[in-house]
Write an enzyme that holds these catalytic residues in place. Structure first.
Site, mmCIF file in Angstrom:
data_model
loop_
_atom_site.group_PDB
_atom_site.id
_atom_site.type_symbol
_atom_site.label_atom_id
_atom_site.label_comp_id
_atom_site.label_asym_id
_atom_site.label_seq_id
_atom_site.Cartn_x
_atom_site.Cartn_y
_atom_site.Cartn_z
ATOM 1 N N GLN A 11 -3.523 -0.009 15.899
ATOM 2 C CA GLN A 11 -1.351 0.408 15.559
ATOM 3 C C GLN A 11 -1.135 1.522 15.164
ATOM 4 O O GLN A 11 0.022 2.075 14.958
ATOM 5 C CB GLN A 11 -1.722 -0.180 13.933
ATOM 6 C CG GLN A 11 -2.206 -0.825 13.919
ATOM 7 C CD GLN A 11 -2.511 -1.903 12.219
ATOM 8 O OE1 GLN A 11 -2.122 -2.065 11.782
ATOM 9 N NE2 GLN A 11 -3.447 -1.919 11.956
ATOM 10 N N ASN A 12 -2.303 2.687 15.749
ATOM 11 C CA ASN A 12 -1.416 3.922 15.787
ATOM 12 C C ASN A 12 -0.268 4.832 16.841
ATOM 13 O O ASN A 12 -1.217 3.779 18.442
ATOM 14 C CB ASN A 12 -2.894 4.815 16.295
ATOM 15 C CG ASN A 12 -4.189 4.576 14.729
ATOM 16 O OD1 ASN A 12 -3.154 3.912 13.519
ATOM 17 N ND2 ASN A 12 -4.751 5.283 14.619
ATOM 18 N N VAL A 13 -0.112 4.687 16.887
ATOM 19 C CA VAL A 13 1.390 5.759 17.854
ATOM 20 C C VAL A 13 1.020 6.442 18.448
ATOM 21 O O VAL A 13 1.641 7.393 19.313
ATOM 22 C CB VAL A 13 2.079 5.407 17.543
ATOM 23 C CG1 VAL A 13 3.510 3.902 17.085
ATOM 24 C CG2 VAL A 13 2.609 6.706 16.177
ATOM 25 N N ASP A 14 -0.197 7.883 18.101
ATOM 26 C CA ASP A 14 -0.918 8.901 18.432
ATOM 27 C C ASP A 14 -1.740 8.518 19.684
ATOM 28 O O ASP A 14 -1.833 6.938 20.038
ATOM 29 C CB ASP A 14 -1.860 9.975 17.129
ATOM 30 C CG ASP A 14 -2.796 8.879 16.958
ATOM 31 O OD1 ASP A 14 -3.456 8.606 18.113
ATOM 32 O OD2 ASP A 14 -3.234 8.681 15.413
ATOM 33 N N HIS A 31 1.850 -1.357 17.997
ATOM 34 C CA HIS A 31 3.015 -0.517 17.360
ATOM 35 C C HIS A 31 3.606 0.705 18.626
ATOM 36 O O HIS A 31 4.305 1.135 17.528
ATOM 37 C CB HIS A 31 2.711 -0.003 16.241
ATOM 38 C CG HIS A 31 2.128 -1.426 15.544
ATOM 39 N ND1 HIS A 31 1.898 -0.445 14.177
ATOM 40 C CD2 HIS A 31 2.715 -2.725 15.297
ATOM 41 C CE1 HIS A 31 1.198 -2.240 13.844
ATOM 42 N NE2 HIS A 31 1.543 -3.007 13.927
ATOM 43 N N THR A 35 -7.390 0.846 8.811
ATOM 44 C CA THR A 35 -6.477 -0.129 8.225
ATOM 45 C C THR A 35 -5.931 -1.236 6.665
ATOM 46 O O THR A 35 -7.614 -1.529 6.574
ATOM 47 C CB THR A 35 -5.982 -0.754 9.255
ATOM 48 O OG1 THR A 35 -4.824 -1.071 9.280
ATOM 49 C CG2 THR A 35 -7.169 -1.633 9.855
ATOM 50 N N SER A 36 -5.331 -0.456 6.184
ATOM 51 C CA SER A 36 -5.358 -1.355 4.807
ATOM 52 C C SER A 36 -4.891 -3.188 5.418
ATOM 53 O O SER A 36 -5.027 -3.649 4.015
ATOM 54 C CB SER A 36 -3.959 -0.741 4.135
ATOM 55 O OG SER A 36 -3.021 -0.725 4.935
ATOM 56 N N ARG A 71 6.391 14.088 14.901
ATOM 57 C CA ARG A 71 5.340 13.868 14.882
ATOM 58 C C ARG A 71 5.004 13.702 15.644
ATOM 59 O O ARG A 71 3.742 14.316 15.870
ATOM 60 C CB ARG A 71 5.328 11.905 14.427
ATOM 61 C CG ARG A 71 6.044 11.518 12.974
ATOM 62 C CD ARG A 71 4.862 11.244 12.309
ATOM 63 N NE ARG A 71 4.981 12.384 11.282
ATOM 64 C CZ ARG A 71 5.375 13.141 10.269
ATOM 65 N NH1 ARG A 71 7.329 12.534 10.375
ATOM 66 N NH2 ARG A 71 5.212 14.499 9.531
HETATM 67 P P1 OAD Z 1 -2.192 2.604 6.015
HETATM 68 O O1 OAD Z 1 -1.652 3.541 5.817
HETATM 69 O O2 OAD Z 1 -1.715 1.320 5.589
HETATM 70 O O3 OAD Z 1 -3.886 1.774 5.668
HETATM 71 C C1 OAD Z 1 -4.917 3.414 6.255
HETATM 72 C C2 OAD Z 1 -6.210 2.777 5.463
HETATM 73 O O4 OAD Z 1 -7.344 4.442 5.710
HETATM 74 C C3 OAD Z 1 -6.436 2.778 4.228
HETATM 75 O O5 OAD Z 1 -7.056 1.315 4.451
HETATM 76 C C4 OAD Z 1 -7.377 3.755 3.908
HETATM 77 O O6 OAD Z 1 -8.005 3.490 3.036
HETATM 78 C C5 OAD Z 1 -8.017 4.097 5.292
HETATM 79 N N1 OAD Z 1 -8.451 6.101 4.909
HETATM 80 C C6 OAD Z 1 -7.695 6.729 4.778
HETATM 81 N N2 OAD Z 1 -9.117 7.627 4.945
HETATM 82 C C7 OAD Z 1 -9.733 7.303 6.311
HETATM 83 C C8 OAD Z 1 -10.699 7.568 6.031
HETATM 84 N N3 OAD Z 1 -11.009 8.862 6.408
HETATM 85 N N4 OAD Z 1 -11.876 6.631 7.496
HETATM 86 C C9 OAD Z 1 -11.430 5.916 7.675
HETATM 87 N N5 OAD Z 1 -10.542 4.864 7.109
HETATM 88 C C10 OAD Z 1 -9.889 5.661 5.837
HETATM 89 O O7 OAD Z 1 -1.893 2.681 7.763
HETATM 90 P P2 OAD Z 1 -2.020 1.205 8.464
HETATM 91 O O8 OAD Z 1 -3.720 0.196 8.325
HETATM 92 O O9 OAD Z 1 -2.558 1.939 10.070
HETATM 93 O O10 OAD Z 1 3.347 0.267 11.690
HETATM 94 O O11 OAD Z 1 -0.867 0.507 9.118
HETATM 95 C C11 OAD Z 1 -0.304 -0.424 9.375
HETATM 96 C C12 OAD Z 1 0.901 -0.061 10.252
HETATM 97 O O12 OAD Z 1 1.575 -0.236 8.667
HETATM 98 C C13 OAD Z 1 1.323 1.073 11.005
HETATM 99 O O13 OAD Z 1 0.855 1.201 12.230
HETATM 100 C C14 OAD Z 1 2.439 1.220 10.600
HETATM 101 C C15 OAD Z 1 3.277 1.898 9.241
HETATM 102 O O14 OAD Z 1 3.740 0.898 8.965
HETATM 103 C C16 OAD Z 1 4.616 0.492 12.651
HETATM 104 O O15 OAD Z 1 4.473 2.117 11.664
HETATM 105 C C17 OAD Z 1 5.043 0.408 13.026
#
Ligand code: OAD
Length: 250
Positions: A109-112, A127, A193-194, A79
């Protein structure tokens, strides 16, 4: 430009927006993996619960690290290397541009590091960060780390280093700051974010009544508040629209 005044101070002022002038509205952003998707970084939950072919618990939990540390280190090494191949996209860039008119505070919440590379100056990583490592014995001993991290890499005290990532089951040290920021938002944006991971998803509960809420996500449809404005589209498109909406109110 005068410093930001807390939201409570604004209530005394007539309902106009003040953008890039004396008092800036505070725009607090909660971003997730979706904002970086168009830069080429995969989201977590869009591919059958697998994250780059691993179960999330395998590579994002203290138990996973204890049972196979090198697998976990290698996972984050990939990554980290990937960061060198990707660039911020239009959504990250617009968030930076909005700093001219708004007090933009990003909680990610992104680590990038794509928000920072787009220029954003106030980014709180809930995170953790790929480009940092920390002692396995002391969470506060955090150091910059750009290259691969391997078993045997130690800090100056001789402690093994691990990725500076908040894994499942671990506390989220920046949460208190994130709650404070959220409670001072005039505008709150949830992007990519989901909202499935807590405590991050609970931030929405701390917005104040006067705060306007916007959601940008191409897939989500559940409502988080009674009156949010939903932009059901990818992050780059959504940010172009949101910028127009916000500027039309200035
Ligand atoms: P998720 O993968 O759970 O959710 C990503 C969201 O982005 C979903 O709601 C998608 O519909 C949406 N999505 C996809 N493509 C997109 C686009 N082009 N533009 C906008 N939205 C889009 O990711 P997170 O909610 O970030 O934690 O996940 C939360 C945490 O779960 C992360 O920080 C990570 C993971 O486990 C750790 O690593 C500790």
């Amino acid at each position: 430009m005068l410093p930001f005044l807390p939201a409570s101070g604004l209530s005394a002022i007539a309902g106009d927006w003040y953008c890039g002038e004396q008092i800036m509205k505070r725009l607090v952003v909660l971003s997730g993996a979706g904002i970086s998707a168009e830069s080429g970084i995969k989201t977590f939950r869009d591919s059958n619960g697998l994250w780059e072919n691993h179960r999330i618990e395998e590579v994002a939990s203290p138990e996973g690290f204890a049972s196979n540390p090198q697998l976990v280190l290698d996972f984050y090494n990939l990554r980290r290397r990937q960061l060198k191949e990707v660039s911020p996209n239009k959504a990250h860039q617009i968030l930076f541009e909005l700093e001219k008119e708004f007090d933009v505070q990003i909680i990610t919440q992104n680590v990038d590091d794509l928000h920072e590379r787009a220029g954003s100056t106030a980014v709180l990583h809930l995170h953790g960060e790929l480009k940092k490592a920390r002692s396995v014995h002391n969470n506060d001993k955090i150091i910059p780390w750009e290259e691969d991290l391997n078993w045997g890499d130690r800090d100056e005290n001789g402690d093994q280093l691990r990725p500076h990532i908040v894994w499942f089951g671990e506390s989220v040290p920046e949460m208190e700051k994130a709650v404070k920021l959220t409670s001072t938002a005039d505008i709150f944006l949830v992007i990519g974010t989901s909202m499935q991971v807590y405590p991050a998803a609970s931030l929405i509960n701390y917005i104040q009544n006067h705060c306007e809420v916007f959601i940008i996500d191409p897939n989500l449809s559940n409502r988080h508040t009674k009156s949010e404005f939903f932009l059901k589209m990818p992050a780059t498109e959504g940010m172009v629209e949101l910028k127009k909406i916000l500027q039309s109110k200035c």
